[in-house]
Design a protein around this motif. Structure first.
Motif, short mmCIF file in Angstrom:
data_model
loop_
_atom_site.label_atom_id
_atom_site.label_comp_id
_atom_site.label_asym_id
_atom_site.label_seq_id
_atom_site.Cartn_x
_atom_site.Cartn_y
_atom_site.Cartn_z
N ALA A 93 31.35 -15.17 3.69
CA ALA A 93 30.01 -14.80 3.22
C ALA A 93 30.05 -14.52 1.71
O ALA A 93 29.16 -14.95 0.97
CB ALA A 93 29.52 -13.57 3.98
N ARG A 94 31.08 -13.86 1.27
CA ARG A 94 31.21 -13.54 -0.17
C ARG A 94 31.35 -14.82 -1.01
O ARG A 94 30.70 -14.97 -2.04
CB ARG A 94 32.42 -12.64 -0.35
CG ARG A 94 32.65 -12.21 -1.75
CD ARG A 94 33.89 -11.36 -1.82
NE ARG A 94 33.63 -10.23 -2.68
CZ ARG A 94 34.41 -9.21 -2.81
NH1 ARG A 94 35.51 -9.13 -2.10
NH2 ARG A 94 34.13 -8.25 -3.64
N ARG A 95 32.20 -15.74 -0.57
CA ARG A 95 32.41 -17.00 -1.30
C ARG A 95 31.13 -17.83 -1.30
O ARG A 95 30.77 -18.42 -2.31
CB ARG A 95 33.57 -17.78 -0.68
CG ARG A 95 33.75 -19.20 -1.21
CD ARG A 95 33.91 -19.30 -2.71
NE ARG A 95 35.09 -18.62 -3.16
CZ ARG A 95 35.36 -18.35 -4.44
NH1 ARG A 95 34.53 -18.72 -5.38
NH2 ARG A 95 36.45 -17.72 -4.77
N LEU A 96 30.44 -17.89 -0.18
CA LEU A 96 29.19 -18.66 -0.12
C LEU A 96 28.18 -18.11 -1.12
O LEU A 96 27.54 -18.88 -1.84
CB LEU A 96 28.61 -18.62 1.30
CG LEU A 96 27.33 -19.44 1.47
CD1 LEU A 96 27.60 -20.93 1.32
CD2 LEU A 96 26.69 -19.14 2.81
N THR A 97 28.05 -16.80 -1.18
CA THR A 97 27.13 -16.19 -2.14
C THR A 97 27.51 -16.57 -3.57
O THR A 97 26.66 -16.95 -4.37
CB THR A 97 27.11 -14.65 -1.97
OG1 THR A 97 26.79 -14.35 -0.61
CG2 THR A 97 26.10 -14.02 -2.90
N ARG A 98 28.79 -16.50 -3.88
CA ARG A 98 29.26 -16.88 -5.22
C ARG A 98 28.96 -18.34 -5.52
O ARG A 98 28.59 -18.71 -6.63
CB ARG A 98 30.75 -16.61 -5.35
CG ARG A 98 31.08 -15.19 -5.60
CD ARG A 98 32.52 -15.04 -6.03
NE ARG A 98 33.09 -13.94 -5.28
CZ ARG A 98 34.31 -13.88 -4.81
NH1 ARG A 98 35.16 -14.86 -5.00
NH2 ARG A 98 34.73 -12.83 -4.15
N ASN A 99 29.14 -19.20 -4.51
CA ASN A 99 28.87 -20.62 -4.70
C ASN A 99 27.39 -20.87 -5.00
O ASN A 99 27.06 -21.72 -5.83
CB ASN A 99 29.31 -21.43 -3.48
CG ASN A 99 30.82 -21.50 -3.36
OD1 ASN A 99 31.56 -21.09 -4.25
ND2 ASN A 99 31.29 -22.00 -2.24
N PHE A 100 26.51 -20.15 -4.32
CA PHE A 100 25.08 -20.29 -4.62
C PHE A 100 24.77 -19.82 -6.03
O PHE A 100 24.01 -20.46 -6.76
CB PHE A 100 24.23 -19.52 -3.60
CG PHE A 100 23.82 -20.35 -2.42
CD1 PHE A 100 22.70 -21.16 -2.47
CD2 PHE A 100 24.56 -20.32 -1.25
CE1 PHE A 100 22.32 -21.93 -1.38
CE2 PHE A 100 24.19 -21.08 -0.15
CZ PHE A 100 23.06 -21.89 -0.21
N ILE A 101 25.36 -18.72 -6.44
CA ILE A 101 25.15 -18.21 -7.80
C ILE A 101 25.61 -19.26 -8.81
O ILE A 101 24.93 -19.53 -9.81
CB ILE A 101 25.89 -16.88 -8.02
CG1 ILE A 101 25.23 -15.78 -7.18
CG2 ILE A 101 25.92 -16.51 -9.50
CD1 ILE A 101 26.03 -14.50 -7.09
N ARG A 102 26.74 -19.87 -8.55
CA ARG A 102 27.29 -20.90 -9.45
C ARG A 102 26.35 -22.10 -9.57
O ARG A 102 26.22 -22.71 -10.63
CB ARG A 102 28.66 -21.36 -8.94
CG ARG A 102 29.36 -22.39 -9.80
CD ARG A 102 30.73 -22.76 -9.25
NE ARG A 102 30.78 -23.01 -7.83
CZ ARG A 102 30.43 -24.17 -7.25
NH1 ARG A 102 29.97 -25.16 -7.97
NH2 ARG A 102 30.53 -24.33 -5.94
N MET A 103 25.64 -22.43 -8.48
CA MET A 103 24.76 -23.60 -8.48
C MET A 103 23.34 -23.31 -8.95
O MET A 103 22.57 -24.24 -9.18
CB MET A 103 24.70 -24.20 -7.06
CG MET A 103 25.95 -24.94 -6.65
SD MET A 103 26.38 -26.28 -7.79
CE MET A 103 24.93 -27.32 -7.65
#
Length: 117
Positions: A93-103
């Motif tokens: 969940a943490r990595r997915l959130t970071r990936n959305f922020i990055r995009m």
């Protein structure tokens, strides 16, 4: 507990393919709102750009249709739910959130790059 995320591929002819993935851990309300704010036009994203699988008509064996096919999927916060199911992807969940922020604000650029390949 984990999180099940449902998302929809809808081509320009309005044909639909339902997608879902179970990620490791739970997305809290703050993370969901962060993800929502990162979506293109408030509802669109490209799953592979954030670590989620994509099922489209092409992946189901149909030919690519330049008039109807595109890389965007729809995501509604109501389709993000806690589950006891085992993860189907190796992303937290943490990595997915970071990936959305990055995009955030980069979806169109990513889509353009992807269609050139």
């Amino acid at each position: 507990m984990n999180t099940k995320i449902g998302y929809l591929y809808r081509d320009a002819d309005n044909y639909k393919v339902w997608n879902e993935a179970v990620i490791n851990g739970t997305l809290n309300d703050v993370q969901k709102q962060i993800i929502r704010k990162c979506l293109y036009d408030g509802e669109y994203f490209i799953p592979c750009a954030v670590g989620l699988p994509e099922k489209t008509f092409v992946s189901l064996g149909y030919s690519y249709d330049e008039q109807a096919d595109h890389p965007f999927f729809e995501l509604s916060m109501s389709d993000i739910n806690v589950t006891y199911e085992l993860p189907t992807v190796s992303i937290s969940a943490r990595r997915l959130t970071r990936n959305f922020i990055r995009m955030r604000n980069k979806w169109a650029e990513f889509a353009n790059e992807r269609t050139r390949i």
